[in-house]
Design an enzyme around this catalytic site. Structure first.
Site, PDB file in Angstrom:
ATOM      1  N   CYS A   1       0.862  -1.182   0.297  1.00  0.00           N
ATOM      2  CA  CYS A   1       0.143  -0.452   0.322  1.00  0.00           C
ATOM      3  C   CYS A   1       0.770   1.119   0.277  1.00  0.00           C
ATOM      4  CB  CYS A   1      -1.222   0.436   1.694  1.00  0.00           C
ATOM      5  SG  CYS A   1      -0.069  -0.044   2.817  1.00  0.00           S
ATOM      6  N   ALA A   2       0.746   2.380   0.213  1.00  0.00           N
ATOM      7  CA  ALA A   2       1.159   3.615   0.470  1.00  0.00           C
ATOM      8  C   ALA A   2       2.397   3.103   0.903  1.00  0.00           C
ATOM      9  CB  ALA A   2       0.620   4.464   0.905  1.00  0.00           C
TER      10      ALA A   2
END
Length: 628
Positions: free
Chosen positions: A26-27
């Site tokens: 993810c981020a």
């Protein structure tokens, strides 16, 4: 340390390629699903300077990297030979996973691949709203229409994107499930929907069964359920069909069966469920919006730590799809800015150069909604700043909830979220309430942290305990090593004296007692100390580091200087020494141990903090008294 080196270390400590079921990112995090989590060494990964934190939650082994996660992800895939992620099933046969963990695992895997473009689309929509409010653009202009299409395309065709990622997650052909998502938003279906809404419109039938047309643009739940059904059918078909027929007839069967089933049953049921969730949340929110704001502001970052926040993402998207607005995301902005404010407070307050640099970069990332570097690297390790950030988030959340602020496009809480809160009629009290509550959260967390977020001893010296007579405190923080485990025969044999070793986690050596500096090597890699009670101690930083000729070492004392517990003696560049190929095991030796009965280690813990009791020297008389 380069990305490839970090990747190798990560791959080694998750149990190797053969232990990986799936990997996504993810981020800020690498999200592993492992066959056997017991093979993973979380503590070893935490010691890697390229890793911020390791979290085991939701059935996933999550390695928090920070803003460079995509580069590390690519390096891990290259090292492990992973060509395409997510093709494995959600769980291994026989694996027991609780419902919450399974839900979080599914949601994170489905939404993670396009999380960045989701956030970007929401920000662009918000900026367009600002441009319209200030008269910079009109909704009739070609510029607005092109940018609006760019910002809205992902959400309008959401079933296609979700169909693809859900198909990968459920272990089926993602292009089949993407095609099912495309059928839900196909122009023929949209035309039939428009025709069915007109008065006196004729009912459409599928094999004699009436079809209810629903607008599935921007919907979430229908396509995820349809993808699960399709993947299940595909697996059953693959078991029955010969290998030569699977590539054509299995997708054919899935499309021909799942698409009508979605329009006839899955879609209407999922739409009803979506509406129930949205209206149910709205009813709870309406009872006490200020209380909802306080609770969400306080616990949101705790949910992020354990990965539980993914369970709320579909609810926010669902609110936008059903209601046209969402009240949950504005409540999260004070929680985010609370941690940002606490990080700013640490940056202002601390005199530790490395912590200041880390806090500065984490503050910048936090403003744009990436809080993991701030939480794992700055506020949580120091405890009180994290607590102050949660308290400030709760206070700001109460104000935002009381203002009943909405967002009108999806995005993640960051500085651009204010643009997404502007209603169609222009800026009003709901927007100003969110601005005030969020800024109050940031300022309050910063002030509290500046006043009481860090111990005063952190500003000037490490936290140390007062040593008893004949007690030696740990001169550094790190992993404790028995002397016979030191990778040098001279030290391991005890020829230079008894003691223990520490593999340092930081680059500082502090005084372990009251005394003086007896000797200091010209190469600055070792120091001899003499306590007021006559104990001679040699601290030798690393093995064979004399060959560095003083490079990477800085002394803060000279021979003859009086010292007290906690005084800074030597600083060294831990990472540079490791990169140069040297072992950093640091023996702490009682040079005159033959004058004493024995040297005892005070702790059996694997890791010790600097300034904590480490060794005790027993006089011969003390041993005799204990025997008698």
């Amino acid at each position: 340390m380069g990305y490839q080196d970090v990747a190798r270390d990560i791959l080694t400590h998750v149990g190797g390629r053969e232990n990986i079921i799936s990997l996504v990112h993810c981020a800020t995090r690498l999200r592993f699903k492992l066959k056997d989590q017991k093979q993973a060494d979380a503590q070893a990964l935490k010691n890697n300077p390229g890793v911020i934190m390791v979290v085991e939650s939701g059935g996933q082994f999550q390695v928090v990297i920070g803003n460079h996660v995509h580069d590390v992800y690519n390096a891990v895939c290259a090292e492990a030979g992973i060509v395409e992620d997510g093709v494995q099933p959600a769980s291994e046969p026989g694996e027991k996973v609780n419902i919450l963990s399974r839900l979080i695992d599914i949601v994170s895997a489905v939404f993670t691949p396009f999380i960045g473009v989701m956030a970007a689309s929401g920000i662009l929509k918000g900026l367009l709203a600002v441009a319209v409010v200030f008269g910079w653009l009109t909704t009739e202009s070609g510029t607005y229409k092109l940018w609006f299409a760019a910002s809205d395309s992902l959400f309008y065709f959401f079933p296609l994107a979700l169909g693809y990622t859900a198909g990968k997650k459920f272990g089926g052909n993602p292009f089949v499930t993407m095609a099912i998502g495309g059928a839900l938003t196909h122009p023929v279906v949209m035309q039939a929907l428009e025709a069915s809404s007109q008065a006196g419109a004729a009912t459409e039938y599928f094999l004699g069964i009436p079809v209810t047309f629903i607008n599935y643009s921007s919907s979430v739940i229908p396509i995820i359920l349809a993808a699960w059904v399709s993947c299940w059918l595909e697996k059953q078909g693959n078991k029955l069909l010969p290998s030569a027929m699977r590539n054509f007839f299995s997708p054919l069967f899935c499309l021909a069966f799942t698409v009508p089933l979605t329009f006839l049953l899955i879609g209407p049921v999922a739409t009803w469920l979506s509406q129930m969730l949205a209206h149910g949340y709205q009813a709870i929110y309406a009872l006490a919006p200020w209380l909802a704001g306080g609770v969400m502001g306080a616990i949101w970052q705790v949910c992020v730590i354990f990965g539980l926040h993914w369970g709320l993402v579909p609810l926010m998207i669902n609110n936008l799809s059903v209601l046209g607005h969402d009240t949950m995301m504005p409540l999260l902005l004070p929680a985010v800015m609370g941690q940002v404010g606490a990080t700013l407070g640490v940056f202002i307050r601390t005199r530790d150069k490395k912590l200041k640099v880390l806090a500065g970069s984490a503050f910048t990332a936090g403003i744009f909604g990436i809080t993991e570097p701030a939480v794992y690297g700055v506020t949580l390790p120091n405890r009180r700043p994290f607590i102050f950030g949660c308290i400030a988030g709760a206070v700001g959340g109460v104000i935002v909830g009381f203002s009943q602020t909405n967002v009108y496009s999806f995005g993640f809480a960051n500085i651009f979220s204010f643009a997404q809160m502007i209603p169609p009629g222009g800026v009003d009290a709901t927007v100003w309430g969110a601005v005030f509550g969020t800024l109050l959260s940031l300022v309050l967390a910063c002030v509290l942290t500046c006043i009481a977020g860090l111990p005063r001893t952190e500003v000037n010296a490490p936290v140390v305990t007062k040593p008893r007579e004949n007690e030696i405190l740990a001169p550094m923080s790190g992993t404790v090593l028995a002397m016979d485990q030191v990778p040098d025969s001279t030290f391991a044999s005890g020829l230079l004296g008894e003691g223990a070793a520490i593999i340092p986690l930081t680059g500082k050596v502090i005084a372990p007692f009251y005394g003086e500096v007896a000797s200091l090597f010209q190469t600055r890699h070792a120091i001899g100390l003499l306590s007021d009670s006559g104990i001679e101690v040699l601290i030798h930083i690393g093995i064979d580091t004399v060959k560095l000729n003083g490079q990477y070492f800085t002394t803060h004392v000279k021979v003859g200087d009086k010292i007290k517990p906690g005084d800074l003696l030597i600083e060294f560049d831990r990472q540079a020494i490791l990169d140069a190929g040297y072992d950093l095991a640091t023996p702490v030796i009682i040079s005159n141990s033959d004058e004493y009965a024995s040297v005892m280690r005070n702790t059996n813990d694997h890791v010790i903090d600097s300034g904590m009791p480490f060794l005790t020297v027993l006089n011969k008389g003390e041993v005799n008294e204990s025997i008698s």
